[in-house]
Design a protein around this motif. Structure first.
Motif, mmCIF file in Angstrom:
data_model
loop_
_atom_site.group_PDB
_atom_site.id
_atom_site.type_symbol
_atom_site.label_atom_id
_atom_site.label_comp_id
_atom_site.label_asym_id
_atom_site.label_seq_id
_atom_site.Cartn_x
_atom_site.Cartn_y
_atom_site.Cartn_z
ATOM 1 N N VAL A 1 0.829 -1.210 0.000
ATOM 2 C CA VAL A 1 0.000 0.000 0.000
ATOM 3 C C VAL A 1 0.862 1.258 0.000
ATOM 4 O O VAL A 1 1.796 1.385 0.802
ATOM 5 N N GLY A 2 0.584 2.151 -0.918
ATOM 6 C CA GLY A 2 1.326 3.395 -1.016
ATOM 7 C C GLY A 2 2.536 3.316 -1.935
ATOM 8 O O GLY A 2 3.149 4.336 -2.257
ATOM 9 N N PHE A 3 2.870 2.102 -2.366
ATOM 10 C CA PHE A 3 4.047 1.888 -3.217
ATOM 11 C C PHE A 3 3.558 1.813 -4.654
ATOM 12 O O PHE A 3 2.819 0.909 -5.030
ATOM 13 N N GLU A 4 3.986 2.768 -5.481
ATOM 14 C CA GLU A 4 3.352 2.928 -6.780
ATOM 15 C C GLU A 4 3.596 1.802 -7.775
ATOM 16 O O GLU A 4 2.964 1.769 -8.824
ATOM 17 N N HIS A 5 4.515 0.902 -7.457
ATOM 18 C CA HIS A 5 4.754 -0.215 -8.374
ATOM 19 C C HIS A 5 3.665 -1.271 -8.284
ATOM 20 O O HIS A 5 3.538 -2.107 -9.174
ATOM 21 N N HIS A 6 2.924 -1.223 -7.185
ATOM 22 C CA HIS A 6 1.916 -2.248 -6.952
ATOM 23 C C HIS A 6 0.515 -1.664 -7.093
ATOM 24 O O HIS A 6 0.276 -0.516 -6.734
ATOM 25 N N VAL A 7 -0.398 -2.490 -7.574
ATOM 26 C CA VAL A 7 -1.799 -2.089 -7.572
ATOM 27 C C VAL A 7 -2.235 -1.855 -6.129
ATOM 28 O O VAL A 7 -1.722 -2.489 -5.206
ATOM 29 N N GLN A 8 -3.161 -0.944 -5.964
ATOM 30 C CA GLN A 8 -3.600 -0.538 -4.631
ATOM 31 C C GLN A 8 -4.968 -1.142 -4.310
ATOM 32 O O GLN A 8 -5.969 -0.770 -4.918
#
Lengths: 347, 347, 347, 347
Positions: free
Chosen positions: A131-138
């Motif tokens: 969460v909050g890490f732009e490489h991963h879907v949220q």
């Protein structure tokens, strides 16, 4: 000698049934004069009121053509394309909608294996790591089916626990209620108790599988979530022009006890079917029968024999598991005939 | 003295009407026993046969819930997202589908202003300049409406000329036939003559505006274009589960002359309405009345007066143009009453 | 006393490194005069020739800005939105591209858990059950990473076996070659042997992780698959205007042995790092070190201490596994310093 | 005798030029040691600060690979797919991005014909008629290009008037600033005066056309509009891994007067080119030369002769209009040679 007649009712799916006669009657009765298209008509106003009677006055109610549309558009309303939707591996949105959720919402589905079709907090909490890490879907939505695709039913406290987890993590709880009537009846609860009162935010309310011709409803229990839904529905190709013919079906379903009668009946006959099948040697039930579906392992060699006369789906080819569904119009005679045939094949 | 009763039939749109009684009867008759869902049923087989009787045996026929779905999914079947769809500025796909074509196909719509709603080769040939140049969208579809959104009707040679241009440029000709019955009747031609025989490749065949409750058909006259359509329809959220209830309506519409009777009737009453309105001073018809729509300029101050009693749409606010539609159930009495009221308002 | 200086090279990722000096020199040398933009220039022609020298004359070569673009657009070229892409759970496309594949292609990703980052036929063949059934996404691509996200490397026969399975099932084999140089060097094979010669159809050829500033290549080994790629690249926002500056980097990388030198170096230093870490008690390597990544379990309490001085990623929070990467410019001194610090922290 | 050498600088486009030497130097200087990838590095921090010096501290700054990405992702950040983007017919987003805006945002583009490339309130206000009506796309963005694609430049009060109209209608004003430096210099204003101070909300700040290798910036003057942009950029395939190499170019461009020097130069040489061409009989300038583009009608028969030696684009085939661009490295000698050649061809 005449050939064996094709049985008129199968156990393939509750959508192999036709429509309840009261539904047909409602359509005929609504076929009078002109009304404004696209929902600005008295039939729709009355149907919405029925929904609000069941779910509360602040419920935003939108009708669409079908169940895939209801699920996908409801989810679209609360997501951005970089979001993720958490669901069970067996969820309809995950395996039976040909990728419509991904195509229309842009979101990734994060699915979890479940023995019983039920999502639990424990099974999904690892999805929160990025969460909050732009490489991963949220993650933004937890989507559950009530009743599940395995015929099991979430208890209110199970739903509440998912809702609390969702809300604590800035997510919403979506429910695919294609068979919500069967679930409510199974728990002997009203429709509120397993939806808004348990923390559900968005609900696909199923019509077709409970005796309607076509038509589903998307319900938002917080109207702010529905702010843009009228545009999403239209752009999503699910704004019916002659809306009154969906609305009048829902009015017929919800103004009296038709929704409950039909679901009670199909649930009861599913239990009866299960009891009879359990007695057949070599057949093993794989799930508790909590709604109108029966899941059973039947050895492969018998399945093809059975399918010569009865159309039904193999649910899990790996383990030779089949799914049998009852519907509002299944009769005890249908079950006797089917079980008789099964016994003849499986000795 | 009783207050003036609300007129039961308006001139707002042909989808403000209900369904033809023969359609309702067909639905009731189809409501027997179980059939396989999603189209693998005898009702659908028979309806497809009816379409093939009209359009030829090699026609691929798919039913969907509604008109926007029919247009968008038909176009999706023949495009890649970097393609463009050429159409009239007034086209339904361009102005009345809330961007659904762009959203689902990814394509850009290249629209041209037309006085009469008709695309012509001359109006669109400049779009060919960037072919092969990757910075520009690549035209792949010419989409026309028959009858047009201005109530005009393409003659077969006009369609043929667009088809030839399309095919010479590796494009396909799509027809939005929401009111194709009205167009055929207007030209006194059969359905083939203005579609497959004139070079059309993909057709949205309208049901709702000709007396059905819901349901449209997507027709591909070259089956290769339909190769992947079953997946597109499902992913496009337009695969009806209880398909038989759409199929049986189409069977009722096409097996006899219901499609023609209804369209003949609404066309005739539109001409009658136009004739009467023409006599009213200060009202000017803006289009020839070739199908079931009447377009007229009515001074702004009268429009609001008229709308107090009759619901209808202002088509072009800039020039105070309104659209009036007749339908299968419009009566001569409806027209007399409406024109009477108009005369009372506009003196 | 001076404070400990911040180490200039971390083990966080091979993209934390800068560019190889020969790459910088190539860019400076290409900065002469005007050339046509968007790839119609002599630098690009020469770079394409270098690729074809390595991969064969029939290879279609397209340059894009970055790795996510290369993967997503390459997959888009061979799919329809109702298709599915099969990949490892750990695949970059599955977990590190924020849902870009779903958003741009519309496809669903079907991921499988793998202990070592490698897809095998056995792990994926159950995805074939729904082929031809429109309710399910249709598998069209198997996507593998070479080297994998776990630092392991597919052997040619492993790739071949996936390629054969793909082709037998009307699918294509896509390879994310962000670290393909490391994989080739690891196997002591040329670039062909682990791509076209092993049955790969579409390849993302990585530049940035092997010493370039930016720029990746999408290679199609069957030109028919690339038919529309120029439009997809432009619509996919990955057509660089001053293309020459990517092309000249690739020419520098591929015309001599720069690609091999850099990869050989980083692989060697990864093995060295692994050997040293293995000696530290309480640290357990989790994967064989076959390319330039080292995966190790380090107890949680030490990780935060280490991260005070060294930036690196925790790969798997559940098991406290970290990832350490070497790059073309990692030095033996860097490793000594890092391992020394690790030993100080972990006693 | 040697054959005439190919001129090293054309007038095809400002992106046919290479990079400014100071940009190359900055890249070489940034190539030291490791820094965290994806923007969490000191180069990016410094470049952002430079932008904030020019545009104000509350400006949110994001770097992307290229101009189409900057435009499309900036628009995506402020739209829903059912929205519309109003722009000039000649806008880059409308005709030169191969439908990327439609594909990625889902929005429809509503374009207006303009003689000079400029949007005005009068030309677009009719698009407001369908606001709130779900059948129509909902206008949400006005997008203008500064300088325009016709080489003209919006004055601050022209921008302000569009901004006021946008904000009054719950819309945002987007500016495609691929050539914003040329516009500012042309007006003898700073960058703020024609952006944030004139009411612009989102800006694509161009790098490549003003002497960078690659790299553009997306600026949001209200940080709330940028809330989700980091996810949009990553999912939009435009998060550069080795971000420092874009950042350092922007630092070089903006920390001194490089941006202004280059733009002043190319503007000046465009005026000079225009003055010379005006003197050639049969050549007619079609636009005032306010930035670095010259638009002229040249009879068709001469164009092909000219293109044998000079590559440039025919802008409007219907009227035989060509576009000629100058860049930071165009010389007076280049202009003399070109005009000499033109005079030789056109007598």
């Amino acid at each position: 000698m005449k050939s064996q007649p094709q049985p008129s009712r199968s156990f393939a799916s509750d959508n192999n049934a036709g429509a309840h006669q009261e539904i047909i009657d409602a359509i005929a009765a609504a076929n009078v004069g002109h009304v404004i298209a696209y929902g600005d008509d008295p039939f729709t106003a009355r149907a919405v009121k029925q929904f609000q009677k069941h779910f509360g006055k602040n419920t935003a109610v939108y009708f669409v053509f079908g169940g895939t549309g209801a699920n996908v558009l409801g989810i679209k309303a609360v997501t951005n394309p970089y979001n993720a939707v958490i669901c069970a591996e067996s969820a309809h949105i995950n395996v039976d909608e040909c990728g419509a959720p991904e195509k229309f919402t842009g979101c990734k589905l994060l699915d979890v294996a479940t023995p019983d079709g039920k999502v639990t907090v424990d099974r999904i909490k690892h999805f929160m790591h990025g969460v909050g890490f732009e490489h991963h879907v949220q993650p933004r939505v937890i989507s559950i089916s009530q009743a599940t695709e395995m015929g099991t039913v979430y208890k209110p406290h199970e739903i509440r626990s998912l809702a609390d987890f969702a809300h604590k993590n800035n997510m919403v709880l979506h429910m695919d209620g294609a068979r919500i009537a069967n679930a409510a009846v199974s728990l002997n609860l009203n429709l509120r108790a397993i939806t808004i009162d348990a923390g559900v935010d968005v609900l696909s309310f199923g019509g077709a599988k409970n005796g309607m011709l076509y038509g589903e409803a998307v319900l938002f229990f917080d109207k702010r979530l529905a702010e843009n839904f009228k545009y999403i529905r239209k752009q999503g190709m699910h704004l019916p022009s002659k809306m009154r013919f969906i609305s009048t079906q829902f009015e017929a379903l919800l103004s009296g006890d038709l929704w409950k009668r039909s679901a009670t009946h199909s649930n009861r006959l599913a239990r009866q079917l299960a009891r009879e099948l359990e007695k057949v040697p070599k057949i093993t039930l794989t799930q508790p029968v909590e709604s109108n579906g029966v899941y059973a392992i039947i050895p492969k060699k018998y399945i093809s024999e059975l399918q010569k006369k009865y159309f039904f789906y193999v649910w899990n080819e790996e383990i030779s598991e089949v799914r049998l569904m009852t519907s509002f119009d299944t009769t005890e005679e249908d079950i006797r005939e089917f079980v008789g045939f099964v016994k003849k094949i499986v000795r």
